[in-house]
Enzyme design. Structure first.
Site, PDB file in Angstrom:
ATOM      1  N   ASP A  56      -7.490 -70.908 -40.971  1.00  0.00           N
ATOM      2  CA  ASP A  56      -7.651 -69.415 -39.689  1.00  0.00           C
ATOM      3  C   ASP A  56      -8.769 -68.742 -40.329  1.00  0.00           C
ATOM      4  OD1 ASP A  56      -7.384 -67.621 -38.777  1.00  0.00           O
ATOM      5  OD2 ASP A  56      -6.201 -66.166 -39.871  1.00  0.00           O
TER       6      ASP A  56
ATOM      7  N   GLU B 144     -14.378 -62.119 -39.949  1.00  0.00           N
ATOM      8  CA  GLU B 144     -12.918 -61.870 -39.994  1.00  0.00           C
ATOM      9  C   GLU B 144     -12.927 -61.857 -41.596  1.00  0.00           C
ATOM     10  OE1 GLU B 144      -8.499 -62.297 -39.902  1.00  0.00           O
ATOM     11  OE2 GLU B 144     -10.104 -63.306 -37.598  1.00  0.00           O
TER      12      GLU B 144
ATOM     13  N   GLU C 275       2.377 -65.299 -33.806  1.00  0.00           N
ATOM     14  CA  GLU C 275       2.388 -63.992 -35.748  1.00  0.00           C
ATOM     15  C   GLU C 275       3.040 -62.884 -34.724  1.00  0.00           C
ATOM     16  OE1 GLU C 275      -1.616 -64.452 -37.686  1.00  0.00           O
ATOM     17  OE2 GLU C 275      -1.828 -63.976 -35.095  1.00  0.00           O
TER      18      GLU C 275
END
Length: 837
Positions: free
Chosen positions: A377, A405, A298
């Site tokens: 993820d 998240e 990332e």
């Protein structure tokens, strides 16, 4: 008389407000206080050093017993013979002062022995930290009213039990939903470390032994002299609780901070720079646990920049911390976020294995590869990462996420222990032998010296720590499972509930029922059958946006088209991911008939008409599951309402607000996902619910003055694709309609959008009666800022119950815009009693 007094104490506790700062360490009075005469008369802590966890244990025992039993005990640090005392210390100290303790011979690092069978309560740790853990265990039992005699040893299953705190130096927290950082502000470590010490106390009570205090997307300026001094201040504050400090590193620090020309891990100058900075840190923090590194993922720098291996990078740090006994946690979250969706064989889920499997055995012994529980993820459902079963000669740790998240940002109740238990219990059958994930990460399966758990927590300055009282069950469960993964989710939850809310059976039963249903409910109304969490992956990761998953380089694809859906991860036709598992497991996932339905769309691309083992088609399951999940969220509101008189007002109101929000947002999720796939597939819902909302008045169909139509993007985030907004950001808008429903009593719900950048005001009227007024200020209440757009993140609902309505009356909404918020409205619903929109 004692029972009467203790009952009064309990009652006074219930009516007094609690802000959540004590979490599960409330030490509230309990009715069993009448048995306090059975308690020892003194506390002996076999260490007089105030920075010692044993000294801390003595103070904690004193405070806990005073709170639970209103009994003040003196704490002595000198061993003495007495017929009635709580004795706490290390095994060595106890043996020196009281003689051999044969029952504690099997103690391991951090383990403890607890005995309450005699007049003396004996709490002995293998080390000082273990003694503190034993003290907290004893107090936990007392706080739950358990005074029964017991004697046992408790040893940890894994040496590494850490939290990862994604805190930035400016005080913000990436994926944090509870206010700013407790460690940093304005680029530096905070001067006041009291909150950090309080957090360390909480973590010690659940047997966590380390904190990585800064974001894995690390800032090199953490390594400046001023901040290294700050690290020492933090380490001093948490050391009395047996918590050790660690930090995340930016791989490019030698260049960006040190002024070198490169950050190549095989460059001797780079290696020497890291050796030097590590020596400086350990001079200030001699017990630092080590480093956490995110590299080449990332956009983060890493060794691949110089065509070096990830092992080359990890081992450079390992050499630096080895003289001090430090550990390097190297994240396996490495992938290319620019892969082509046009390539049918491309698959982000393959990245972890492809980057790390060939490096097995090439990492130094003090390196631990930190693996996210699934291949993508932190999704609502993933299979266990195949990398756990592939690294036989490398120590590994599992990365779990306490901060929600992808799972509702602590605004949705989602008790995560059942999800984690499912992953930890997954048997990967390496070498055709039992190879459960929990046994792999503990180090026992492959005989590794290190291993364990890393939990992404992200506490903030909010008094509730995580922004939600109920979300704290996840932090508690994380610590308990990191110590002993064989514990049952429900048992952990009930311990937490008794410690947090008291011993009332109705409270216990209600919270247990809500929490145990919460993960299945969230999975149902977000993304099911293994399709991942259908949130907006390009923006906030909060609300629904299934279209965001596909046609980009991030690789969280669903491959949904007009006729079919799902990733083909078979070896035969797809990305080959199924073949990354050991043969016994690969065979199950390769075959559509043996793949569990809840992972069907993870491993297979199928038509919407594919029949599940239940007999339903995929698309009908989608429709039904989203309605079932949303219905469960509505039930949570009624369940929590029933506890009004049994929980203090401050916490009851706080949780009531969040459950009400979740109920409304679950409907947004339900309608958005169903509408998207209904439009895409053009297959009707057999029950004729999708797109059919007889109790709604669409805002765009009302008479508008000062309002105009607005096409919402994504389209499925609005009922019938359209909302209304005011003509300007300064003048009010009015929307009116005649009520065509039969006269009666209704719950009147308004779906609107609460965006960042303004706090619009609304007024709902029927004829000349004001039904309610409210302000669009969820950004002040939710703990995070949802969105600057009209979308699935900002969509929300307010409901006014028990409104008397007569046929033919006029309903009117007046919206006063504020700042960037143009008082957006989606629809109004008139719901008969018991009806869910």
């Amino acid at each position: 008389m004692r029972l009467f007094l203790s009952t009064l104490l309990l009652a006074s506790r219930l009516v007094s407000a609690e802000d959540g700062s004590a979490a599960w360490l409330r030490y509230a009075p309990v009715t069993q206080a009448k048995n306090s005469r059975l308690l020892p008369a003194a506390i002996i802590a076999l260490n007089s050093t105030k920075s010692s966890p044993v000294y801390t244990a003595g103070q904690e025992l004193r405070d806990g017993i005073a709170g639970i039993f209103s009994k003040e005990l003196n704490v002595s640090t000198q061993a003495r013979r007495t017929s009635s005392a709580v004795i706490v210390g290390t095994l060595t100290a106890y043996t020196n002062d009281y003689g051999d303790l044969e029952d504690a011979e099997d103690l391991e690092e951090d383990g403890f022995f607890l005995s309450t069978e005699q007049d003396q309560v004996v709490i002995v740790g293998h080390n000082e930290r273990g003694a503190l853990y034993g003290a907290f265990e004893y107090l936990s039992r007392l706080a739950q009213g358990d005074l029964s005699p017991t004697s046992f040893i408790s040893n940890p299953q894994a040496p590494i039990r850490w939290t990862n705190e994604w805190n930035n130096l400016d005080g913000s927290i990436e994926r944090g939903y509870a206010g700013p950082s407790i460690f940093f502000r304005d680029g530096f470590v905070l001067e006041n470390v009291t909150r950090a010490a309080e957090y360390a106390r909480l973590l010690a009570s659940i047997r966590i032994n380390g904190i990585i205090i800064n974001n894995v997307n690390a800032n090199a300026t953490l390594l400046t002299a001023r901040n290294i001094e700050g690290l020492a201040r933090l380490a001093d504050a948490i050391r009395p609780y047996g918590i050790q400090l660690g930090i995340s590193l930016n791989f490019a620090s030698p260049r960006d901070l040190g002024g070198l020309s490169s950050f190549d891990p095989l460059d001797p100058k780079v290696d020497a720079w890291w050796m030097n900075i590590t020596t400086q840190i350990y001079a200030k923090v001699p017990d630092m646990i080590g480093y956490l590194v995110k590299a080449n993922s990332e956009g983060q720098p890493g060794p691949l920049t110089y065509n070096r291996t990830l092992a080359d990078g990890a081992n450079m740090f390992a050499r630096a911390v080895r003289p001090y006994g430090g550990v390097v946690m190297f994240r396996a979250f490495v992938y290319d976020n620019h892969i082509s969706p046009a390539n049918w064989k491309a698959d982000r889920a393959n990245a972890q294995l492809e980057f790390f499997q060939h490096l097995d055995g090439k990492f130094d012994e003090n390196v631990v590869v930190q693996i996210k529980y699934g291949p993508i993820d932190f999704q609502v459902r993933e299979p266990a990462s195949p990398l756990f079963g592939a690294l036989h000669n490398t120590s590994t740790a599992i990365e779990l996420q306490v901060t929600q998240e992808y799972l509702g940002h602590q605004c949705h109740l989602v008790y995560l222990a059942p999800l984690w238990k499912e992953i930890l219990g997954s048997d990967l059958r390496a070498d055709s032998r039992s190879s459960k994930v929990k046994d792999i990460v503990s180090g026992s399966r492959f005989k590794r010296p290190l291993g364990g758990y890393a939990g992404v927590v992200n506490v903030g300055t909010n008094s509730t720590w995580l922004g939600s009282h109920l979300a704290m069950s996840n932090l508690y469960a994380y610590g308990r499972l990191a110590w002993d993964a064989s514990l049952e989710s429900e048992a952990i939850l009930q311990d937490w509930t008794r410690l947090t809310f008291g011993l009332d059976q109705e409270v216990l039963d209600t919270i247990t029922d809500m929490s145990m249903k919460s993960w299945p409910a969230y999975e149902n109304y977000s993304g099911n059958l293994g399709i991942q969490t259908l949130t907006d992956i390009l923006y906030t990761h909060f609300g629904p946006n299934p279209a965001s998953q596909d046609n980009n380089g991030w690789g969280q694809w669903t491959r949904a088209d007009k006729a079919s859906i799902g990733m083909d991860r078979t070896v035969k036709n797809g990305t080959g991911n199924a073949g990354h598992y050991p043969p016994e497991v690969a065979q199950i996932y390769e075959n559509i008939e043996t793949t569990p339905d809840n992972l069907l769309l993870w491993f297979h691309h199928v038509p919407y008409t594919q029949r599940l083992k239940s007999g339903k088609t995929v698309i009908q399951h989608f429709y039904d599951a989203h309605y079932e999940g949303a219905d469960t969220a509505q039930a949570f509101v009624r369940q929590w309402e029933s506890l009004k008189s049994k929980v203090d007002n401050e916490r009851w109101n706080h949780i009531m607000f969040r459950q009400t929000f979740q109920a409304g947002h679950a409907l947004v999720w339900r309608d958005s996902i169903n509408q998207f796939y209904h439009n895409l597939s053009e297959i009707p819902d057999e029950s004729k619910r999708v797109g059919n909302h007889p109790y709604r008045i669409e805002a765009e169909q009302m008479s508008l003055v000062g309002y105009k139509l607005y096409s919402v993007n994504p389209f499925h985030a609005a009922s019938r694709h359209t909302a209304i907004v005011t003509n300007s950001n300064s003048s009010a808008g009015i929307a009116t309609a005649n009520i065509t429903f039969v006269s009666g009593t209704y719950d009147v719900a308004v779906n609107y959008y609460d965006i960042i950048g303004g706090k619009a005001r609304y007024q709902l009227e029927i004829d000349n009666r004001t039904i309610g007024k409210w302000t669009g200020n969820l950004e002040d209440k939710l703990g995070h800022a949802p969105s600057i757009y009209l979308d699935g993140h900002s969509a929300t609902r307010i409901t006014f119950k028990g409104v008397e309505v007569r046929h033919g009356e006029t309903v009117r909404i007046t919206g006063q815009p504020n700042g960037m918020e143009p008082a957006p409205i989606d629809y109004i619903s008139f719901l008969p009693p018991g009806v869910v929109d």
